[in-house]
Design a protein around this motif. Sequence first.
Motif, PDB file in Angstrom:
ATOM      1  N   ARG A   4       0.630  -1.153  -0.059  1.00 22.99           N
ATOM      2  CA  ARG A   4      -0.014   0.197  -0.106  1.00 22.99           C
ATOM      3  C   ARG A   4       0.980   1.169  -0.078  1.00 22.99           C
ATOM      4  O   ARG A   4       1.808   1.233   0.646  1.00 22.99           O
ATOM      5  CB  ARG A   4      -0.978   0.059   1.124  1.00 22.99           C
ATOM      6  N   ILE A  25      -8.332  11.707  -6.533  1.00 24.71           N
ATOM      7  CA  ILE A  25      -7.591  10.896  -5.438  1.00 24.71           C
ATOM      8  C   ILE A  25      -8.759  10.004  -4.972  1.00 24.71           C
ATOM      9  O   ILE A  25      -8.538   8.522  -4.800  1.00 24.71           O
ATOM     10  CB  ILE A  25      -6.924  11.655  -4.510  1.00 24.71           C
ATOM     11  N   LYS A  26     -10.124  10.436  -4.889  1.00 25.70           N
ATOM     12  CA  LYS A  26     -11.106   9.530  -4.239  1.00 25.70           C
ATOM     13  C   LYS A  26     -11.359   8.413  -5.168  1.00 25.70           C
ATOM     14  O   LYS A  26     -11.565   7.375  -4.818  1.00 25.70           O
ATOM     15  CB  LYS A  26     -12.171  10.401  -3.800  1.00 25.70           C
ATOM     16  N   GLU A  29      -8.691   5.869  -5.088  1.00 23.47           N
ATOM     17  CA  GLU A  29      -8.819   4.844  -3.850  1.00 23.47           C
ATOM     18  C   GLU A  29      -9.448   3.649  -4.288  1.00 23.47           C
ATOM     19  O   GLU A  29      -9.231   2.833  -3.522  1.00 23.47           O
ATOM     20  CB  GLU A  29      -9.406   5.482  -2.692  1.00 23.47           C
ATOM     21  N   LYS A  30     -10.303   3.638  -5.416  1.00 23.41           N
ATOM     22  CA  LYS A  30     -11.240   2.385  -5.658  1.00 23.41           C
ATOM     23  C   LYS A  30     -10.158   1.624  -6.586  1.00 23.41           C
ATOM     24  O   LYS A  30     -10.776   0.301  -6.510  1.00 23.41           O
ATOM     25  CB  LYS A  30     -12.066   2.977  -6.539  1.00 23.41           C
ATOM     26  N   ASN A  33      -4.228   0.607  -4.283  1.00 28.56           N
ATOM     27  CA  ASN A  33      -3.932   0.274  -3.113  1.00 28.56           C
ATOM     28  C   ASN A  33      -3.382   1.514  -2.430  1.00 28.56           C
ATOM     29  O   ASN A  33      -1.869   1.630  -2.149  1.00 28.56           O
ATOM     30  CB  ASN A  33      -3.140  -0.933  -2.464  1.00 28.56           C
ATOM     31  N   ILE A  34      -3.919   2.689  -1.822  1.00 26.85           N
ATOM     32  CA  ILE A  34      -3.351   3.570  -1.308  1.00 26.85           C
ATOM     33  C   ILE A  34      -4.280   4.008   0.054  1.00 26.85           C
ATOM     34  O   ILE A  34      -5.298   3.533   0.156  1.00 26.85           O
ATOM     35  CB  ILE A  34      -3.633   5.050  -2.227  1.00 26.85           C
ATOM     36  N   ASP A  35      -3.475   4.246   0.974  1.00 33.35           N
ATOM     37  CA  ASP A  35      -4.219   5.039   2.212  1.00 33.35           C
ATOM     38  C   ASP A  35      -3.825   6.652   2.339  1.00 33.35           C
ATOM     39  O   ASP A  35      -2.875   6.943   2.094  1.00 33.35           O
ATOM     40  CB  ASP A  35      -3.399   4.546   3.661  1.00 33.35           C
ATOM     41  N   VAL A  36      -4.878   7.104   2.343  1.00 30.82           N
ATOM     42  CA  VAL A  36      -4.902   8.848   2.069  1.00 30.82           C
ATOM     43  C   VAL A  36      -5.362   9.362   3.455  1.00 30.82           C
ATOM     44  O   VAL A  36      -6.302   9.108   4.265  1.00 30.82           O
ATOM     45  CB  VAL A  36      -5.827   9.139   1.120  1.00 30.82           C
ATOM     46  N   ASP A  83     -12.114  14.545   5.836  1.00 24.92           N
ATOM     47  CA  ASP A  83     -12.348  14.103   4.749  1.00 24.92           C
ATOM     48  C   ASP A  83     -13.843  14.133   4.400  1.00 24.92           C
ATOM     49  O   ASP A  83     -14.321  14.827   3.257  1.00 24.92           O
ATOM     50  CB  ASP A  83     -12.040  12.608   4.480  1.00 24.92           C
TER      51      ASP A  83
END
Length: 202
Positions: A4, A25-26, A29-30, A33-36, A83
Amino acid sequence: MAERQQVDFWFDPICPFAWATSRWIKEVEKVRNIDVTWNVMSLSMLNEGRDLPADYRAMMDNSWGPVRVITRAAQEHGDDVKDSLYTAMGELFHYEKIEDRGEVISKALAKVGLPADLAEAADTDANDEALRASHEVGIGKVGQDVGTPILAVDGVAFFGPVITRIPTGEDAGKMFDAAAQLASFPYFFEMKRTRTESPIFD
């Protein structure tokens, strides 16, 4: 599963370019594999002491409220509200085209179920120390000659990307891959062309 990636995003809710990039960026996320982590910054703070055209100065002087309210909300209700509150404000500013800052703040707080009295933070500098600290972290990564948004991928930060439309699905993922790859080169600084349109939101 791929490791991630950690993404930090600095925004000012009034900025349509930050809004476009944040919605991208939203979408990322779909498909990646990222954690914002969402972070506040302030165009009003960035432009303190600068010689600006009168109309732009007036806009900056009137733009402290939304980001101050998000800052106070995060202090009292946890960072996760950044968010949801940013999303609520952004939809009102950039989709519904509501210009009145106070109306946006009150409607956004109600939409996400936060106390209405958080709106009082808009008219005081009581939370500006926390706002400034978050702002300076972002600006410290990219320098003073930029604006919002600021994006950091695994600690490597840059201004932008500046986009006027919001890619979805795998297009969003490909743009993220390309931006992250360019940013990974320590000697890469800038790629730019003149904008021919303002952000377009469907």
